[in-house]
Design an enzyme around this catalytic site. Sequence first.
Site, PDB file in Angstrom:
ATOM      1  N   LYS A 131       0.668   6.854  11.543  1.00 43.06           N
ATOM      2  CA  LYS A 131       1.731   7.493  10.757  1.00 43.06           C
ATOM      3  C   LYS A 131       2.611   8.387  11.627  1.00 43.06           C
ATOM      4  O   LYS A 131       3.827   8.425  11.437  1.00 43.06           O
ATOM      5  CB  LYS A 131       1.132   8.259   9.579  1.00 43.06           C
ATOM      6  CG  LYS A 131       0.804   7.288   8.447  1.00 43.06           C
ATOM      7  CD  LYS A 131       0.069   7.921   7.309  1.00 43.06           C
ATOM      8  CE  LYS A 131      -0.262   6.865   6.268  1.00 43.06           C
ATOM      9  NZ  LYS A 131      -1.508   7.103   5.571  1.00 43.06           N
ATOM     10  N   LYS A 162      -1.080  -7.111   9.061  1.00 45.72           N
ATOM     11  CA  LYS A 162      -1.479  -7.156   7.641  1.00 45.72           C
ATOM     12  C   LYS A 162      -0.256  -6.993   6.741  1.00 45.72           C
ATOM     13  O   LYS A 162       0.703  -6.295   7.101  1.00 45.72           O
ATOM     14  CB  LYS A 162      -2.537  -6.112   7.334  1.00 45.72           C
ATOM     15  CG  LYS A 162      -2.030  -4.695   7.263  1.00 45.72           C
ATOM     16  CD  LYS A 162      -2.893  -3.828   6.339  1.00 45.72           C
ATOM     17  CE  LYS A 162      -2.143  -2.553   6.002  1.00 45.72           C
ATOM     18  NZ  LYS A 162      -2.363  -1.972   4.710  1.00 45.72           N
ATOM     19  N   LYS A 190       3.531  -2.756   2.347  1.00 45.62           N
ATOM     20  CA  LYS A 190       4.823  -2.345   1.779  1.00 45.62           C
ATOM     21  C   LYS A 190       5.746  -1.852   2.885  1.00 45.62           C
ATOM     22  O   LYS A 190       6.953  -2.038   2.835  1.00 45.62           O
ATOM     23  CB  LYS A 190       4.623  -1.203   0.783  1.00 45.62           C
ATOM     24  CG  LYS A 190       4.027  -1.626  -0.526  1.00 45.62           C
ATOM     25  CD  LYS A 190       3.420  -0.439  -1.261  1.00 45.62           C
ATOM     26  CE  LYS A 190       2.090  -0.812  -1.861  1.00 45.62           C
ATOM     27  NZ  LYS A 190       1.187   0.306  -2.105  1.00 45.62           N
TER      28      LYS A 190
HETATM   29  P1  ADP Z   1       0.162  -0.705   1.789  1.00 46.88           P
HETATM   30  O1  ADP Z   1      -0.530  -0.990   3.075  1.00 46.88           O
HETATM   31  O2  ADP Z   1       0.993  -1.821   1.318  1.00 46.88           O
HETATM   32  O3  ADP Z   1       0.866   0.619   1.776  1.00 46.88           O
HETATM   33  P2  ADP Z   1      -1.977   0.618   0.479  1.00 46.88           P
HETATM   34  O4  ADP Z   1      -2.236   1.274   1.778  1.00 46.88           O
HETATM   35  O5  ADP Z   1      -1.466   1.451  -0.652  1.00 46.88           O
HETATM   36  O6  ADP Z   1      -0.987  -0.598   0.716  1.00 46.88           O
HETATM   37  O7  ADP Z   1      -3.309  -0.131   0.036  1.00 46.88           O
HETATM   38  C1  ADP Z   1      -3.941  -0.032  -1.215  1.00 46.88           C
HETATM   39  C2  ADP Z   1      -5.190  -0.905  -1.214  1.00 46.88           C
HETATM   40  O8  ADP Z   1      -4.842  -2.248  -0.897  1.00 46.88           O
HETATM   41  C3  ADP Z   1      -6.251  -0.511  -0.185  1.00 46.88           C
HETATM   42  O9  ADP Z   1      -7.525  -0.785  -0.704  1.00 46.88           O
HETATM   43  C4  ADP Z   1      -5.972  -1.403   0.978  1.00 46.88           C
HETATM   44  O10 ADP Z   1      -7.101  -1.637   1.787  1.00 46.88           O
HETATM   45  C5  ADP Z   1      -5.549  -2.675   0.256  1.00 46.88           C
HETATM   46  N1  ADP Z   1      -4.635  -3.452   1.095  1.00 46.88           N
HETATM   47  C6  ADP Z   1      -3.355  -3.143   1.405  1.00 46.88           C
HETATM   48  N2  ADP Z   1      -2.805  -4.097   2.189  1.00 46.88           N
HETATM   49  C7  ADP Z   1      -3.782  -5.032   2.372  1.00 46.88           C
HETATM   50  C8  ADP Z   1      -3.841  -6.272   3.071  1.00 46.88           C
HETATM   51  N3  ADP Z   1      -2.786  -6.749   3.709  1.00 46.88           N
HETATM   52  N4  ADP Z   1      -4.998  -6.958   3.047  1.00 46.88           N
HETATM   53  C9  ADP Z   1      -6.084  -6.489   2.373  1.00 46.88           C
HETATM   54  N5  ADP Z   1      -6.090  -5.337   1.698  1.00 46.88           N
HETATM   55  C10 ADP Z   1      -4.959  -4.608   1.678  1.00 46.88           C
END
Ligand code: ADP
Length: 332
Positions: free
Chosen positions: A111, A194, A197
């Site tokens: 971050k 991965k 968002k």
């Molecule tokens: P982002 O990475 O899109 O900001 P978050 O960090 O809010 O999403 O993730 C919320 C949940 O979704 C967590 O449990 C995270 O491990 C899961 N998650 C987010 N992106 C992935 C991904 N590409 N593959 C598997 N799990 C994910």
Amino acid sequence: MERVVSGIRPTGKLHIGNYFGAVANFLKMQYEYDCFFFIADIHSLTTHPTPADLHQNVKHVLAEYIAAGLDIDKCTLFVQSDVPEISELYTYMNMNAYLGELERSASFKEKIRMNPDNVNAGLLTYPVLMAVDILVHRAHKVPVGKDQEQHIEMTRQFGNRFNRLYNVDFFPEPQAFSYSNALVKVPGLTGSGKMSKSGGEADAIFLSDDESINTKKIMRAKTDEGPKTQNQKKPTEVQNLFDLMQLVCKPDVIDTFNSDYNACAIRYGDLKKQLAYDMEIFLKPIRERFIDTLKNENLLANAAKIGAEKARASASRTLKEVREIIGIRKFY
Ligand code: ADP
Ligand code: TRP
């Protein structure tokens, strides 16, 4: 019964990474455990959303959770900021988290690399707040994607440290959980890692987007010029498309494309069309329920209210004991 906690930050629409990494597990776990699923709105303040965006996103994720199949009679579904006990325990646990370990967290490093102008204390103590989300319900299992593994490890550290410091056996050791063999990592469409968002609009397939948007993104996903020798290893961007197929396509369909790849006869256009087609079969019912749910203000308000009451009942039991353990005792 074992307790389960997991949350997602309301930083935008949910994508299929969130779904297959986290929500898909929630759907099954709600029938097998005592589950607490929430919207981590306090966490999302680290990036300073506008008040209107924050509120809108919380509502969006609440409707998406319900549309995906969370049943408020089976699990506790709530908004983090509705539970003030979380903020109280966060204050206490911050006294017990050390600068060095917080600075070493991979997500903190990432971050500050992405946003060097916004290195606030909330970002640094993000893992403490996340640990509190879990510890406040004294949870055993935490369904999350692979990227959250380190945070769960830190949660165990903080909980164990509390237990040692006060010589109690109060917080259980929570484990990251997935019904699949390993924690899930859904790849993005732009080949850069991965799905996320923050990876930009083109990287993610969102649960609530229209078919035409999702199909366009899939058709534009990166590939190479095709295999040159039989049975060669797939480059990352092609492997990513096969990994996405695993989520929504039938095994025999995937087998056919695999054989075509190995025989150097693959047509990526056909593969993408198939993926877009199967993705739509999967997403359509969720999107339709989402559209109805988002319009139903009464249902959303009622769900949030019931969830807040159940989550507070659980959290206040923990806080009552924590205050006693650490010596915050009333004179009146
Ligand atoms: P982002 O990475 O899109 O900001 P978050 O960090 O809010 O999403 O993730 C919320 C949940 O979704 C967590 O449990 C995270 O491990 C899961 N998650 C987010 N992106 C992935 C991904 N590409 N593959 C598997 N799990 C994910
Ligand atoms: N940090 C998680 C994420 O970015 C969201 C989260 C906050 C969470 N608190 C949690 C996940 C507690 C599981 C349990 O994805």
